[in-house]
Design an enzyme around this catalytic site. Sequence first.
Site, PDB file in Angstrom:
ATOM      1  N   TYR A 131       0.854  -1.189   0.000  1.00 40.85           N
ATOM      2  CA  TYR A 131       0.000   0.000   0.000  1.00 40.85           C
ATOM      3  C   TYR A 131       0.890   1.239   0.000  1.00 40.85           C
ATOM      4  CZ  TYR A 131      -3.794   3.212   0.806  1.00 40.85           C
ATOM      5  OH  TYR A 131      -4.700   4.239   0.641  1.00 40.85           O
TER       6      TYR A 131
ATOM      7  N   ASN B  56      -3.577   5.993   6.000  1.00 40.48           N
ATOM      8  CA  ASN B  56      -4.312   6.798   6.977  1.00 40.48           C
ATOM      9  C   ASN B  56      -5.098   5.901   7.942  1.00 40.48           C
ATOM     10  OD1 ASN B  56      -6.588   5.916   5.571  1.00 40.48           O
ATOM     11  ND2 ASN B  56      -6.873   7.836   4.480  1.00 40.48           N
TER      12      ASN B  56
ATOM     13  N   SER C 116       5.238   9.298  13.374  1.00 37.76           N
ATOM     14  CA  SER C 116       6.695   9.217  13.328  1.00 37.76           C
ATOM     15  C   SER C 116       7.308   9.807  14.594  1.00 37.76           C
ATOM     16  CB  SER C 116       7.214   9.954  12.096  1.00 37.76           C
ATOM     17  OG  SER C 116       8.590   9.704  11.922  1.00 37.76           O
TER      18      SER C 116
ATOM     19  N   GLN D  35      11.245  15.057  11.698  1.00 37.35           N
ATOM     20  CA  GLN D  35      10.130  14.168  12.011  1.00 37.35           C
ATOM     21  C   GLN D  35       8.859  14.947  12.327  1.00 37.35           C
ATOM     22  OE1 GLN D  35      10.544  10.791  11.397  1.00 37.35           O
ATOM     23  NE2 GLN D  35      12.311  11.882  10.574  1.00 37.35           N
TER      24      GLN D  35
ATOM     25  N   GLU E 251      -0.569 -36.400  29.268  1.00 37.76           N
ATOM     26  CA  GLU E 251      -1.584 -35.434  28.845  1.00 37.76           C
ATOM     27  C   GLU E 251      -2.903 -36.116  28.498  1.00 37.76           C
ATOM     28  OE1 GLU E 251       0.104 -33.202  25.623  1.00 37.76           O
ATOM     29  OE2 GLU E 251       1.519 -32.124  26.919  1.00 37.76           O
TER      30      GLU E 251
ATOM     31  N   HIS F 155      -2.071 -40.123  20.528  1.00 36.51           N
ATOM     32  CA  HIS F 155      -0.713 -39.614  20.336  1.00 36.51           C
ATOM     33  C   HIS F 155       0.298 -40.667  20.808  1.00 36.51           C
ATOM     34  CE1 HIS F 155      -2.543 -35.682  19.772  1.00 36.51           C
ATOM     35  NE2 HIS F 155      -1.358 -35.143  19.540  1.00 36.51           N
TER      36      HIS F 155
END
Length: 441
Positions: free
Chosen positions: A136, A220, A243, A265, A421, A426
């Site tokens: 952009y 913006n 900034s 700045q 767990e 698993h």
Amino acid sequence: MTVSTAIARLNAADPDFARHLDHLLSWESVSDDAVNQRVLDIIKAVRERGDAALVEFTQRFDGVDAKSIDDLILNRERLELALTRITPTQREALEKAANRVRIYHERQKQDSWQYTEADGTVLGQKVTPLDRAGLYVPGGKASYPSSVLMNAIPAKVAGVTEVVMVVPTPRGEVNELVLAAACIAGVDRVFTVGGAQAVAALAYGTESVPQVDKIVGPGNIYVATAKRHVFGQVGIDMIAGPSEILVVCDGQTDPDWIAMDLFSQAEHDEDAQAILVSPDAAFLDRVAASIDKLLPTMERAEIIEKSVNGRGALIQVRDMQQAMDVANRIAPEHLELSVADPQAWLPQIRHAGAIFMGRHTSEALGDYCAGPNHVLPTSGTARFSSPLGVYDFQKRSSIIFCSEQGASELGHTASVLARGESLTAHARSAEYRILTQEKGN
């Protein structure tokens, strides 16, 4: 036009210094409800109606007489034409800056790696560029060709296949420098659309605008709000605030130089922040005098005045060590170490987007042509964020290859942890691969 400054003066020795500093640094980028709802409506329209919505919003918001999406597409030939329309001096400057940015970012490339363990197990990481990035770029008079270079070149160095740029052209106003920068940086496609609608198009795709993997570049409040909403659908670089510059000076730099560095700045917008920290009270006075002397000579004097008066400060500290402490507390976007031996103080700096070393290194050089990226973390986010770089356009995949012996050995560990767990599938998945001899043991 009359301009004057009443820049805040703070002293780190004051008991309420921390409170005053926090108030000075505070900045909220939160969109109000009206902006937020408007952006959501725009995103919805682009998702539902694609190109037709882009054309409609561009007509409404930018005053562009576009009949179809074809009127909002610039091909590569148009970018090359822009190179012939700028001056030779401008072209030379763009090409030199682009070359320096490219050389710097080439050093950031990460490569895939692997290592093999004793039992033949291979572990590693595969580094892959994004397929497509969206850039952009603000349009009209607030155009920044340098931002095109800083955003597009790292993507190309990373190996991104296609860089798509969106840039609004309010009232048909095309900035040839921006298009020339896009040509030099290797941008592949350009659409002259902007605002939240451009972000939505990049995130979700339309009949003509391709869907990207990540959106980078400033904009913006509507653009920033849209980036927030599409994050997750695509990656984004950051939500940038105003900034900032923090100058730490030992009192020996020309005060006019320091005043102009602060202005560099402050001229961005009224919310920009410019702060000077020094242990030398007399030097702070001299800089204040330079600010008052030079401000009337500036083209953007009114913007600078509001920025300096509203969010600027001259801060006196006990010594240079305390100056470092204040700098880390602020975690600025840009930090100038305008001191005799900046290298000696560098190890003390923990939080800063970019560090400018020595009296001759103005922040402005970093904005345009030094080489490092000028897309930097703001609003204190340098505590956990980094400048835009090649790594933002690369992703990493873990590589795991288990030999028969390796799978068997790891299976024991995985089984214990999985059963701890209560994840039996698993555990059994790992256990299936344990060698029979080991099972017997």
